[in-house]
Design an enzyme around this catalytic site. Structure first.
Site, PDB file in Angstrom:
ATOM      1  N   GLY A   1      -4.729   0.905   6.576  1.00 56.98           N
ATOM      2  CA  GLY A   1      -4.264  -0.442   6.320  1.00 56.98           C
ATOM      3  C   GLY A   1      -5.107  -1.542   6.732  1.00 56.98           C
ATOM      4  O   GLY A   1      -5.119  -2.631   6.061  1.00 56.98           O
ATOM      5  N   ASP A   2      -5.567  -1.395   7.924  1.00 54.70           N
ATOM      6  CA  ASP A   2      -6.502  -2.555   8.442  1.00 54.70           C
ATOM      7  C   ASP A   2      -7.668  -2.640   7.712  1.00 54.70           C
ATOM      8  O   ASP A   2      -8.145  -3.974   7.490  1.00 54.70           O
ATOM      9  CB  ASP A   2      -6.817  -2.307  10.031  1.00 54.70           C
ATOM     10  CG  ASP A   2      -5.682  -1.778  10.659  1.00 54.70           C
ATOM     11  OD1 ASP A   2      -4.510  -2.191  10.426  1.00 54.70           O
ATOM     12  OD2 ASP A   2      -6.016  -0.984  11.686  1.00 54.70           O
TER      13      ASP A   2
ATOM     14  N   GLY B   1      -2.591   4.650  -3.555  1.00 55.52           N
ATOM     15  CA  GLY B   1      -3.509   3.316  -3.688  1.00 55.52           C
ATOM     16  C   GLY B   1      -2.631   2.393  -3.303  1.00 55.52           C
ATOM     17  O   GLY B   1      -1.547   2.419  -2.495  1.00 55.52           O
TER      18      GLY B   1
ATOM     19  N   SER C   1       1.000  -1.215  -0.041  1.00 52.47           N
ATOM     20  CA  SER C   1       0.246   0.016   0.096  1.00 52.47           C
ATOM     21  C   SER C   1       0.788   1.274   0.138  1.00 52.47           C
ATOM     22  O   SER C   1       2.046   1.353   0.555  1.00 52.47           O
ATOM     23  CB  SER C   1      -1.079  -0.029   1.204  1.00 52.47           C
ATOM     24  OG  SER C   1      -0.200   0.003   2.390  1.00 52.47           O
ATOM     25  N   MET C   2       0.274   2.398  -0.539  1.00 48.31           N
ATOM     26  CA  MET C   2       1.238   3.201  -0.838  1.00 48.31           C
ATOM     27  C   MET C   2       0.365   4.803  -0.549  1.00 48.31           C
ATOM     28  O   MET C   2       0.256   5.773  -1.281  1.00 48.31           O
ATOM     29  CB  MET C   2       1.635   3.454  -2.324  1.00 48.31           C
ATOM     30  CG  MET C   2       2.145   2.105  -2.796  1.00 48.31           C
ATOM     31  SD  MET C   2       2.551   2.207  -4.590  1.00 48.31           S
ATOM     32  CE  MET C   2       0.934   2.284  -5.422  1.00 48.31           C
ATOM     33  N   GLY C   3      -0.479   4.665   0.716  1.00 48.22           N
ATOM     34  CA  GLY C   3      -1.310   5.932   0.929  1.00 48.22           C
ATOM     35  C   GLY C   3      -1.993   6.203  -0.184  1.00 48.22           C
ATOM     36  O   GLY C   3      -3.004   5.685  -0.820  1.00 48.22           O
TER      37      GLY C   3
HETATM   38  N1  ATP Z   1      -4.729  10.025   1.950  1.00 46.36           N
HETATM   39  C1  ATP Z   1      -5.235   9.156   1.356  1.00 46.36           C
HETATM   40  N2  ATP Z   1      -6.181   9.379   0.241  1.00 46.36           N
HETATM   41  C2  ATP Z   1      -6.680   8.333  -0.172  1.00 46.36           C
HETATM   42  N3  ATP Z   1      -6.656   6.970   0.200  1.00 46.36           N
HETATM   43  C3  ATP Z   1      -5.711   6.867   0.962  1.00 46.36           C
HETATM   44  C4  ATP Z   1      -4.922   7.924   1.693  1.00 46.36           C
HETATM   45  N4  ATP Z   1      -4.280   7.229   2.706  1.00 46.36           N
HETATM   46  C5  ATP Z   1      -4.559   5.904   2.573  1.00 46.36           C
HETATM   47  N5  ATP Z   1      -5.580   5.458   1.689  1.00 46.36           N
HETATM   48  C6  ATP Z   1      -5.844   4.056   1.144  1.00 46.36           C
HETATM   49  O1  ATP Z   1      -5.447   3.388   2.183  1.00 46.36           O
HETATM   50  C7  ATP Z   1      -4.769   2.440   1.973  1.00 46.36           C
HETATM   51  C8  ATP Z   1      -3.672   2.018   2.941  1.00 46.36           C
HETATM   52  O2  ATP Z   1      -3.274   3.003   3.252  1.00 46.36           O
HETATM   53  P1  ATP Z   1      -1.374   3.129   3.793  1.00 46.36           P
HETATM   54  O3  ATP Z   1      -0.875   2.707   2.338  1.00 46.36           O
HETATM   55  O4  ATP Z   1      -1.299   4.344   4.306  1.00 46.36           O
HETATM   56  O5  ATP Z   1      -1.582   1.874   4.766  1.00 46.36           O
HETATM   57  P2  ATP Z   1      -0.566   1.503   6.228  1.00 46.36           P
HETATM   58  O6  ATP Z   1       0.503   2.544   5.904  1.00 46.36           O
HETATM   59  O7  ATP Z   1      -0.320   0.136   6.374  1.00 46.36           O
HETATM   60  O8  ATP Z   1      -1.574   2.200   7.143  1.00 46.36           O
HETATM   61  P3  ATP Z   1      -1.903   1.716   8.800  1.00 46.36           P
HETATM   62  O9  ATP Z   1      -1.062   2.937   9.576  1.00 46.36           O
HETATM   63  O10 ATP Z   1      -3.256   1.826   9.055  1.00 46.36           O
HETATM   64  O11 ATP Z   1      -1.048   0.624   8.962  1.00 46.36           O
HETATM   65  C9  ATP Z   1      -4.110   2.885   0.586  1.00 46.36           C
HETATM   66  O12 ATP Z   1      -3.721   1.842  -0.297  1.00 46.36           O
HETATM   67  C10 ATP Z   1      -5.466   3.732  -0.003  1.00 46.36           C
HETATM   68  O13 ATP Z   1      -6.298   3.000  -0.634  1.00 46.36           O
HETATM   69 MG    MG Z   2      -0.064  -0.823   7.939  1.00 46.75          MG
END
Ligand code: ATP
Ligand code: MG
Length: 318
Positions: free
Chosen positions: A256-257, A230, A225-227
């Site tokens: 992420g969850d 996507g 995942s990339m925030g």
């Molecule tokens: N600012 C944003 N705008 C739109 N979608 C987002 C944004 N941030 C996260 N997402 C969505 O949430 C998904 C997971 O986010 P992210 O990559 O930040 O996960 P993570 O770092 O594992 O999060 P966590 O802190 O919950 O473990 C992304 O792939 C995207 O679909």
């Molecule tokens: Mg995470």
């Protein structure tokens, strides 16, 4: 014994999330609280909550502090979540989140958790062994409490060999568990870069690392995942890039969850990788756009899923 269509989620380092809304929060000054709220947290518990809101019953296990488990018990009862958590001495830690909607930022203050004893850990492994007799899906998520071996997730993945085990953790715990071959992992791009010890700046870099991990360790599905960019979903020769539309983010807690929960929900319904990616991204969009735990509604997830862009990545077209 018959198979039970419940997902088991495991949370070994849960927390109670104490959200405190303070507009224009300033460290070192007197701040006024607009509202505050306590929610049961911890990554596996969040995943169980999303699944339950989507109509997919879940069983939770892991550790809970015996002295303040009331909030969890109420939450599990409300969401039809089956509680198989081991109670350990002391309190579940609290994570304070100072939410500043004016400056659009969140400040986290994390208390250390209680350390489970070796007997507590044995008890948890006993429960997992028992649940493995009747359950197919396991989600292992979150950090490892202080004082517990970084190999604990490796040992769980090994115990659950042959099951659909989704692992979402980082650092040393992830590094040690990967050779045991979990069925699915969902690092974010930073966690993946840390794991491989090199910066991952392009989709081609990410795809290459994901494929190598998958092939080398027999990991069926790798999601990176990339925030707001996507996520990339890799399975065998297939690679899908799922991109959410721009959304108004209310809280990034549990992004992420929700993605892990959406993927598992999709896989359990037999969806294709592309459709799983769409559903997982819709779960995350729903999570981000409202406050409070869980999903807002199944209908909201459905309509979010129509706004996700799905692109196939091939080795040549990235
Ligand atoms: N600012 C944003 N705008 C739109 N979608 C987002 C944004 N941030 C996260 N997402 C969505 O949430 C998904 C997971 O986010 P992210 O990559 O930040 O996960 P993570 O770092 O594992 O999060 P966590 O802190 O919950 O473990 C992304 O792939 C995207 O679909
Ligand atoms: Mg995470």
């Amino acid at each position: 014994m018959g198979q039970v269509n419940r997902v088991v989620t495991v949370t070994i380092n849960p927390a109670i999330d104490h959200t405190i809304a303070i507009p224009n929060f300033r460290a070192g000054e007197v701040n006024r609280v607009q509202f505050s709220q306590l929610d049961p947290g911890g990554k596996g518990i969040n995943v169980a909550s999303f699944l339950s809101d989507f109509g997919q019953p879940a069983t939770v296990t892991g550790f809970l502090g015996a002295d303040n488990d009331e909030i969890f018990r109420r939450f599990f009862a409300q969401k039809d979540i089956e509680d198989r958590c081991v109670r350990i001495a002391g309190q579940t830690r609290t994570g304070v989140k100072i939410m500043d909607e004016a400056l659009r930022q969140t400040t986290d203050i994390n208390f250390p958790g209680q350390t489970p004893s070796p007997a507590d850990i044995d008890q948890l492994f006993g429960i997992l062994r028992e649940l493995a007799a009747t359950h197919e899906w396991f989600v292992l998520a979150g950090s490892i409490p202080a004082g517990v071996s970084a190999g604990i997730y490796r040992d769980m993945v090994t115990l659950l060999a042959g099951k659909k085990v989704a692992l979402d953790t980082s650092g040393e715990g992830l590094r040690q568990a990967i050779p045991a071959g979990p069925w699915l992992i969902k690092p974010n791009v930073h966690e993946l870069a840390e794991l491989v010890g090199e910066p991952l700046t392009t989709h081609a870099d990410i795809l290459k690392v994901a494929r190598t991990l998958s092939e080398r360790h027999g990991i069926h599905c790798v999601i990176v995942s990339m925030g707001k960019e996507g996520a990339i979903f890799v399975e065998g020769d297939e690679a899908i890039w799922a991109v959410p539309p721009p959304v108004e983010v209310k809280s990034t807690v549990g992004a992420g969850d929700s993605m892990v929960a959406g993927t598992v929900a999709g896989k359990m319904r037999g969806l294709s990788l592309a459709e799983c990616a769409r559903l997982a991204t819709a779960f995350s969009m729903d999570r981000l756009t409202h406050l409070g735990a869980g999903l807002s509604s199944v209908a909201a997830v459905q309509s979010a899923s129509e706004r996700v862009t799905i692109r196939e990545l091939s080795n040549t077209a990235i």
